[in-house]
Design an enzyme around this catalytic site. Structure first.
Site, mmCIF file in Angstrom:
data_model
loop_
_atom_site.group_PDB
_atom_site.id
_atom_site.type_symbol
_atom_site.label_atom_id
_atom_site.label_comp_id
_atom_site.label_asym_id
_atom_site.label_seq_id
_atom_site.Cartn_x
_atom_site.Cartn_y
_atom_site.Cartn_z
ATOM 1 N N HIS A 187 -3.253 4.407 -6.271
ATOM 2 C CA HIS A 187 -2.526 3.136 -6.307
ATOM 3 C C HIS A 187 -1.215 3.327 -7.047
ATOM 4 O O HIS A 187 -1.134 4.115 -7.998
ATOM 5 C CB HIS A 187 -3.365 2.056 -7.010
ATOM 6 C CG HIS A 187 -2.844 0.666 -6.826
ATOM 7 N ND1 HIS A 187 -1.861 0.129 -7.628
ATOM 8 C CD2 HIS A 187 -3.167 -0.299 -5.913
ATOM 9 C CE1 HIS A 187 -1.612 -1.110 -7.225
ATOM 10 N NE2 HIS A 187 -2.373 -1.388 -6.193
ATOM 11 N N ASP A 215 -7.979 -1.578 -1.120
ATOM 12 C CA ASP A 215 -7.739 -1.578 0.324
ATOM 13 C C ASP A 215 -8.848 -0.837 1.065
ATOM 14 O O ASP A 215 -9.245 -1.230 2.164
ATOM 15 C CB ASP A 215 -6.386 -0.937 0.640
ATOM 16 C CG ASP A 215 -5.227 -1.686 0.013
ATOM 17 O OD1 ASP A 215 -5.197 -2.920 0.143
ATOM 18 O OD2 ASP A 215 -4.367 -1.048 -0.618
#
Length: 423
Positions: free
Chosen positions: A306, A363
């Site tokens: 991330h 995600d």
């Protein structure tokens, strides 16, 4: 510790005030830099630039901390639902029982959308992406609500805020049903927010749908963990559009368009497409893990690591549990789930990924959950919009309430041709 920093530019020295946040984050106030020195800062992508002071969300990527208005995301996910979370972000406090009931019932009562907006949705080709449909439908909805357009009228803003939270799940569900060639299902005032959305999405032509509580719980968690994430691309866009005193509807559409990008809200859609690609290549997980580790190969595993978190994404930890529950319960014969579980195992155990802190992120798990529930892949980003909406609304309101509000107008360092004449 000094409350100022000194900047030396040639023979000029400038003192920059140090702004310290409630969590001891420090920022250098450069608001007078250009006026005093003629120079600006250059920060591509604004990765080191604080655009505002905010009291909504605290994020510490190094330690894997995420809090809404001081409450840990883990605590909110365990003890609150999405509507409670909306109230918290908008008001800074969790609702008491009376506030909860009033807020909840007000939203459910406004979930139906005007027939004109329904007709607009039906006018799109069935091949249209739902994100295009919902952005147009929200703008169309604003034309039916002329009494909610003044961004400087608190009552109009409050009405628009409640109306947007109420309408978006209906618009989202209708965008799906239109592209699937199905008739629209009206919201049911007897159902909750998430239950209504799932029913409007999946009910048969008679409006019949058996609500699965595990689906409801998983959806609530997904919406909660997506509700806000500090000054991300779409939230910053909402603030920037709103800084021009654009109405709330137009500002939210700006956020939706920013979220559509595959590097932002479209990342979970890209993750499922990656899983399909691996499935089409004989389920060869090892091949793609090797490609990801090859520095000369442009392939990258979607759903791992991330931009902000340099630790395990706390949101991913929360929805991983819901993901495991659904996959075990449904026992689906789907190679994508097997590939996802294999990739997860590699990322959590392989030293290449562990050393680089490339953990499965929100995600990765959200895409798997959406697929397990039956959400079409093109609707993934729409669901992200539904979750992120209260954060956008809260930031828009906070910006307008700030005494230091100014229209956003970044500077640039010009690198084009110098002065020249047309011959």
């Amino acid at each position: 510790m000094s409350d100022t920093a000194k900047l030396t530019l040639g023979e000029q020295e400038l003192e920059l005030p140090i702004i310290v946040g409630s969590e001891q984050e420090r920022g250098l106030d450069i608001s007078k830099l250009r006026g005093a020195t003629g120079a600006i800062t250059l920060d591509e992508g604004f990765v080191n630039t604080g655009s505002t002071q905010s009291g909504i969300t605290f994020l510490n990527g190094e330690q894997g901390i995420l809090r809404y208005c001081g409450y840990a995301i883990e605590d909110i996910a365990e003890k609150c639902d999405f509507i409670d979370t909306c109230y918290l972000l908008l008001h800074g406090e969790l609702p008491n029982e009376q506030q909860r009931e009033s807020f909840r019932s007000g939203i459910i009562a406004e979930m139906a959308i005007p027939s004109g907006v329904q007709d607009l949705i039906r006018s799109f080709p069935t091949s249209a992406h739902p994100m295009a449909i919902i952005s147009a439908a929200i703008q169309a909805l604003s034309t039916h609500r002329a009494d909610q357009m003044d961004p400087l009228d608190a009552d109009q803003v409050a009405s628009a805020t409640q109306g947007l939270i109420a309408a978006l799940p209906t618009i989202a569900a209708y965008s799906h049903r239109h592209t699937a060639g199905q008739t629209f299902i009206a919201p049911n005032p007897e159902l909750g927010y998430v239950e209504n959305f799932l029913t409007m999405m999946f009910a048969d032509e008679n409006g019949e749908y058996e609500i699965d509580q595990d689906f409801v719980d998983a959806m609530n968690l997904l919406l909660i963990v997506h509700a806000d994430h500090e000054q991300n691309c779409s939230t910053s866009t909402v603030r920037m559009v709103g800084s021009a005193n654009s109405n709330l509807y137009a500002s939210i559409v700006g956020g939706i368009c920013a979220l559509w990008g595959p590097l932002h809200g479209g990342a979970n859609e890209a993750c499922v497409k990656m899983l399909k690609m691996i499935a089409d290549d004989n389920n060869d997980v090892a091949k793609y893990v090797a490609k990801a580790q090859d520095k000369d190969d442009n392939f990258r595993l979607m759903g791992f690591g991330h931009r902000v978190y340099k630790n395990y994404d706390p949101r991913a930890k929360i929805i991983k549990k819901a993901c495991d529950v659904l996959l075990e319960k449904l026992d689906l014969d789907d190679p994508l789930f097997e590939i996802a579980q294999s990739l997860e195992k590699v990322a959590l155990e392989d030293s290449y990924f562990v050393d680089r802190k490339l953990y499965p992120n929100v995600d990765f798990y959200s895409g798997v959950i959406y697929r397990a529930i039956g959400i079409p892949v093109e609707m993934f980003t729409v669901l992200f919009s539904l979750g992120r909406l209260p954060g956008w609304l809260a930031h828009w309101q906070e910006m307008h309430a700030s005494p230091g509000k100014r229209i956003c107008r970044p500077r640039q360092v010009y690198t084009g041709p110098t002065a020249r004449e047309i011959q």
